[in-house]
Design a protein around this motif. Structure first.
Motif, short mmCIF file in Angstrom:
data_model
loop_
_atom_site.label_atom_id
_atom_site.label_comp_id
_atom_site.label_asym_id
_atom_site.label_seq_id
_atom_site.Cartn_x
_atom_site.Cartn_y
_atom_site.Cartn_z
N ASP A 183 0.85 -1.19 0.00
CA ASP A 183 0.00 0.00 0.00
C ASP A 183 0.89 1.23 0.00
OD1 ASP A 183 -2.39 -1.50 0.14
OD2 ASP A 183 -2.11 -1.75 2.30
N THR A 190 -4.74 9.50 0.04
CA THR A 190 -5.24 8.13 -0.05
C THR A 190 -4.07 7.16 -0.22
OG1 THR A 190 -5.49 8.23 -2.46
CG2 THR A 190 -7.35 8.98 -1.12
N GLU A 191 -4.39 5.88 -0.21
CA GLU A 191 -3.40 4.85 -0.47
C GLU A 191 -3.86 3.99 -1.64
OE1 GLU A 191 -2.74 2.60 3.07
OE2 GLU A 191 -1.30 4.04 3.87
N ARG A 192 -2.89 3.45 -2.37
CA ARG A 192 -3.22 2.56 -3.49
C ARG A 192 -2.41 1.28 -3.34
NH1 ARG A 192 -1.65 3.51 -9.84
NH2 ARG A 192 -2.25 1.43 -10.58
N HIS A 193 -3.09 0.15 -3.43
CA HIS A 193 -2.40 -1.13 -3.35
C HIS A 193 -1.82 -1.45 -4.73
CE1 HIS A 193 -1.57 -5.02 -1.49
NE2 HIS A 193 -1.86 -5.55 -2.66
N TYR A 202 5.19 3.21 -11.06
CA TYR A 202 4.99 4.36 -10.18
C TYR A 202 6.32 5.07 -9.89
CZ TYR A 202 4.12 6.65 -5.62
OH TYR A 202 4.06 7.53 -4.57
#
Length: 336
Positions: A183, A190-193, A202
């Protein structure tokens, strides 16, 4: 005006920094105690860390500082189908023009081992590369491998580099997949898995980011912290086999200079065992802007403030430097 990237809330930085130092210390100890505690296990994982010969330049290095040690941590983006770091490396750590050092951190550990200071050096920093003239900092690694990069950084900072560690982003992609993904905190809170492939994209992205290489540096720090945090969370007394698997992936992603012996690593871990999150400081080298030079997007270093920073490292007085009055901008990475 000096610019510093710092987009993370303080509570998140505290947790992440604590996880980083604990994970690094546990790695240096082999983390083998969690899977049996034998000396053989510790030696096994220390032995899996690849040693690189001939990484230092042949010229006279800068004079030693008043205390402490300086490490150069380099993340390379080889984009190779073969691993380039660790004992299982089949591709070269460096081949002319093939690898780019996308991440560079100068780490200073003071003589009293009371803290650890991480200074990010943007890959697009416009610097003098010995024998090549002015160019981006990461060109030094592309043209001359570790020796030319170390020579460039030593001349830039007038600091002696004591040790080098190199990690391959592809190796961390494999570690990310072994963790089941991580994460990663984003700029909007926010967080992104992300799985390994997504995380690698990324950290590689630059052109769509508002501040280019400066924002990418922040992304890379986010990713590394997330990987180490998840690694630590998955290493437990109740799951020794999973712990061993993670250590296999982690140690396979890292290579260090051959002057850094197993005894040095164990000694360093012992010296740092008392550190906590509040003792770990992350920062970017001071910059003044991101001008275009010869058609290239670059990072312009703040020469005056940088000299103050490097002098503080040389004097083994980073605590005094950080306590002083410095004018900085708090900038956030813009969501991509």
């Amino acid at each position: 005006m000096t610019q510093v990237i710092d987009a993370e809330p303080k509570h998140r930085r505290s947790r992440a920094r604590r996880a980083v130092i604990v994970a690094l210390v546990m790695l240096l100890l082999g983390l083998g105690a969690l899977a049996g505690g034998s000396w053989w296990t510790v030696k096994h994982y220390l032995g899996k860390i690849d040693r690189m010969p001939g990484v230092f330049p042949t010229g006279e290095p800068p004079a030693e500082g008043k205390g402490g040690q300086n490490f150069l941590l380099v993340g390379i983006d080889a984009r190779s189908d073969l691993p380039t770091t660790g004992k299982g490396a089949k591709g070269p750590v460096w081949e002319y023009g093939a690898q780019r050092s996308d991440t560079m951190l100068l780490v200073h550990i003071p003589a009293d081992h009371s803290a650890a200071y991480f200074v990010s050096l943007p890959r697009d920093s416009w610097v003098d590369v010995p024998g090549h003239g002015e160019a981006k900092l990461n060109a030094a690694f592309s043209w001359g491998g570790p020796p030319l990069l170390i020579d460039t950084v030593q001349r830039l900072t007038d600091l002696r580099i004591d040790h080098l560690a190199v990690l391959d982003w592809d190796g961390f992609k494999n570690l990310t997949d072994a963790l089941g993904g991580v994460d990663i905190p984003l700029a909007d809170g926010t967080e992104r898995h992300m799985n390994g492939k997504e995380a690698l994209a990324y950290v590689r992205e630059r052109k769509s980011l508002a501040r280019g290489d400066l924002d990418r540096t922040h992304r890379q720090q986010n990713y590394l912290r997330s990987v180490l945090t998840e690694t630590l969370a998955n290493a437990s007394l109740t799951s020794p086999l999973k712990t061993k698997g993670l250590l296999d992936k982690f140690t396979a992603s890292v290579s260090v200079d051959d002057r850094l012996s197993d005894g040095d690593l164990l000694g360093l871990a012992w010296d740092l065992k008392g550190l906590r999150g509040r003792d770990l400081e992350f920062m970017n080298v001071p910059v003044t802007g991101t001008p275009m030079v010869r058609g290239q997007s670059t990072v312009e270093l703040d020469r005056v403030e940088s000299r103050r920073l490097w002098q503080a490292v040389r004097d083994d007085d980073m605590a005094g430097y950080l306590a002083g009055d410095r004018e900085v901008d708090q900038l956030a990475e813009h969501p991509s």
